[in-house]
Motif scaffolding. Structure first.
Motif, short mmCIF file in Angstrom:
data_model
loop_
_atom_site.label_atom_id
_atom_site.label_comp_id
_atom_site.label_asym_id
_atom_site.label_seq_id
_atom_site.Cartn_x
_atom_site.Cartn_y
_atom_site.Cartn_z
N PHE A 62 0.71 -1.23 0.02
CA PHE A 62 -0.05 0.14 0.09
C PHE A 62 0.79 1.18 0.01
O PHE A 62 0.43 2.36 -0.44
CB PHE A 62 -1.04 0.12 1.13
N THR A 63 2.07 1.20 0.64
CA THR A 63 2.94 2.37 0.53
C THR A 63 4.08 2.12 -0.39
O THR A 63 4.47 0.93 -0.63
CB THR A 63 3.34 2.75 1.78
N ALA A 64 4.85 3.08 -0.70
CA ALA A 64 6.19 2.78 -1.35
C ALA A 64 7.18 1.86 -0.59
O ALA A 64 7.28 2.18 0.42
CB ALA A 64 6.70 4.37 -1.72
N PRO A 65 7.94 1.06 -1.33
CA PRO A 65 9.05 0.26 -0.68
C PRO A 65 10.13 1.01 -0.36
O PRO A 65 10.48 2.24 -0.80
CB PRO A 65 9.41 -0.55 -2.01
N GLN A 66 10.31 0.66 0.99
CA GLN A 66 11.48 1.47 1.68
C GLN A 66 12.74 0.33 1.81
O GLN A 66 12.68 -0.62 2.07
CB GLN A 66 11.23 1.73 3.22
N TRP A 67 14.02 0.96 1.18
CA TRP A 67 15.20 -0.01 1.06
C TRP A 67 15.54 -0.25 2.36
O TRP A 67 15.72 0.54 3.59
CB TRP A 67 16.15 0.90 0.51
N VAL A 68 15.76 -1.53 3.00
CA VAL A 68 16.37 -1.95 4.13
C VAL A 68 17.53 -2.83 3.91
O VAL A 68 18.00 -3.45 4.94
CB VAL A 68 15.32 -2.65 5.08
N GLY A 69 17.98 -3.07 2.90
CA GLY A 69 19.21 -3.92 2.71
C GLY A 69 18.77 -5.59 2.76
O GLY A 69 17.92 -5.74 2.29
N VAL A 70 19.65 -6.18 3.34
CA VAL A 70 19.66 -7.40 3.82
C VAL A 70 18.87 -7.70 4.97
O VAL A 70 19.01 -9.10 5.27
CB VAL A 70 21.20 -8.13 3.72
N ASP A 71 18.18 -6.82 5.63
CA ASP A 71 17.46 -6.83 6.87
C ASP A 71 16.48 -8.19 6.69
O ASP A 71 16.42 -9.09 7.70
CB ASP A 71 16.87 -5.71 7.21
N ASN A 72 15.89 -8.29 5.77
CA ASN A 72 14.70 -9.36 5.47
C ASN A 72 15.52 -10.78 5.40
O ASN A 72 14.90 -11.63 6.13
CB ASN A 72 14.03 -9.28 4.00
N TYR A 73 16.42 -10.86 4.96
CA TYR A 73 17.13 -11.92 4.57
C TYR A 73 17.91 -12.57 6.13
O TYR A 73 17.78 -13.75 6.47
CB TYR A 73 18.50 -12.19 3.54
N VAL A 74 18.30 -11.53 6.87
CA VAL A 74 18.91 -11.83 8.03
C VAL A 74 17.88 -12.20 8.99
O VAL A 74 17.95 -13.47 10.09
CB VAL A 74 19.67 -10.72 8.62
N ARG A 75 16.64 -11.34 9.20
CA ARG A 75 15.75 -11.86 10.13
C ARG A 75 14.80 -13.15 9.68
O ARG A 75 14.68 -13.96 10.56
CB ARG A 75 14.76 -10.78 10.00
N MET A 76 15.11 -13.47 8.46
CA MET A 76 14.53 -14.67 7.66
C MET A 76 15.52 -16.10 8.20
O MET A 76 14.81 -17.19 8.75
CB MET A 76 14.36 -14.82 6.53
N LEU A 77 16.50 -15.71 8.26
CA LEU A 77 17.68 -16.95 8.57
C LEU A 77 17.90 -16.77 9.89
O LEU A 77 18.62 -18.09 10.44
CB LEU A 77 18.97 -16.72 7.70
#
Length: 298
Positions: A62-77
């Motif tokens: 719903f909102t514009a994407p905000q760059w977070v780098g590799v945070d999604n991968y770090v949190r996922m793993l």
């Protein structure tokens, strides 16, 4: 006057001129290739590149994407415990369901690989479940039949494995086509040498059918990693008791379209793509030791 020896040469020259004439018109080839190119770019490559970008962002649709780098991968793993539960549930499903389905498909294919008046009926009957696919209606029926199993952590996964094995029609048809390509002379020679059914199966059927086995193995493995509908309907979208049926795609759907964490879901999708690519590459590498093609020296 053209001699007999000159006629083949004249035909070859005519053919060469014809090929050159068509080769000078690449626009026709591009015209016929254009639908595939457009589909590959806009329906496959484009969305994949966009998902790769989203996997490095915080995006909620719903909102514009905000760059977070590799945070999604770090949190996922490292942080998300449900992620590894989904990986483990999917891995168990693949390891159990793929061999079971291939064994069932090959066994039935060998049973109906005989000339009889009812051969067409048997082929259609065994293939029919695959036509239904992983439909919602079939999954609902499965949930009613295995109601007691679904509520038990140790049995819920088995119910989905049985659903996958029941739909063995597609690999069965491929196995049947492969069996019909094995020359009968090999079996006759084995019978003359006194080989029993089991030895004949291991020494003739399996090696001659190994390319088909490998083909079905690769396809079924990829398909098993992507299973979704059955797990979603049978577990009522919850992933079953103790995450026992929380398959990877089900958890990906939950993150992306329930919690609206599309950036996180994009990272999960790319991780799944890499895992499937790695496993497929390993299968191709191991195939050199057990897959035998026509003309190979053994």
């Amino acid at each position: 006057m053209t001699t007999v020896l000159e006629r083949p040469r004249a035909k070859a020259e005519t053919r060469s001129k014809s090929l050159r004439r068509y080769g000078e018109r690449p626009s026709i080839a591009y015209l016929f290739l254009s639908p595939w190119v457009v589909g590959a770019v806009f329906l496959t490559a484009g969305p994949m590149v966009w998902l790769l970008y989203l996997s490095f962002t915080d995006y909620d649709l719903f909102t514009a994407p905000q760059w977070v780098g590799v945070d999604n991968y770090v949190r996922m793993l490292t942080v998300d415990p449900h992620f590894w539960n989904a990986v483990w549930a999917t891995t168990k499903f693949v390891v159990i369901s793929v061999p079971a389905q291939l064994i069932a498909a090959l066994g039935v294919a060998m049973l109906i690989n005989r000339r009889s008046r009812a051969q067409g009926f048997y082929r259609s009957a065994f293939y029919a479940p695959s036509l239904l696919g992983a439909s919602v209606s079939v999954a609902l029926v499965w949930r009613v039949i295995f109601h007691d199993w679904i509520g038990h952590p140790d049995r819920a996964l088995l119910a989905l494995v049985l659903l996958a094995v029941w739909q063995f029609g597609a690999p069965m048809v491929i196995f049947l086509a492969g069996l019909q390509q094995i020359p009968q002379e090999y079996y006759d020679a084995a019978a003359v040498d006194g080989a029993g059914p089991w030895r004949t199966f291991l020494k003739i059927t399996v090696p001659m059918l190994s390319p088909v086995i490998f083909f079905n193995l690769v396809l079924d493995t990829i398909r098993a990693f992507q299973v979704f509908t059955g797990a979603y309907v049978v577990s009522n979208g919850t992933g079953g008791p103790s995450d026992s049926t929380l398959f990877y795609t089900l958890y990906l759907y939950e993150k992306g379209f329930v919690e609206f964490k599309m950036g996180y879901a994009s990272a999960m999708s790319w991780f799944l793509l890499l895992i499937i690519a790695l496993i497929t590459a390993l299968l191709f590498r191991t195939a050199k030791g057990w897959v035998f093609y026509s003309g190979d020296e053994t």
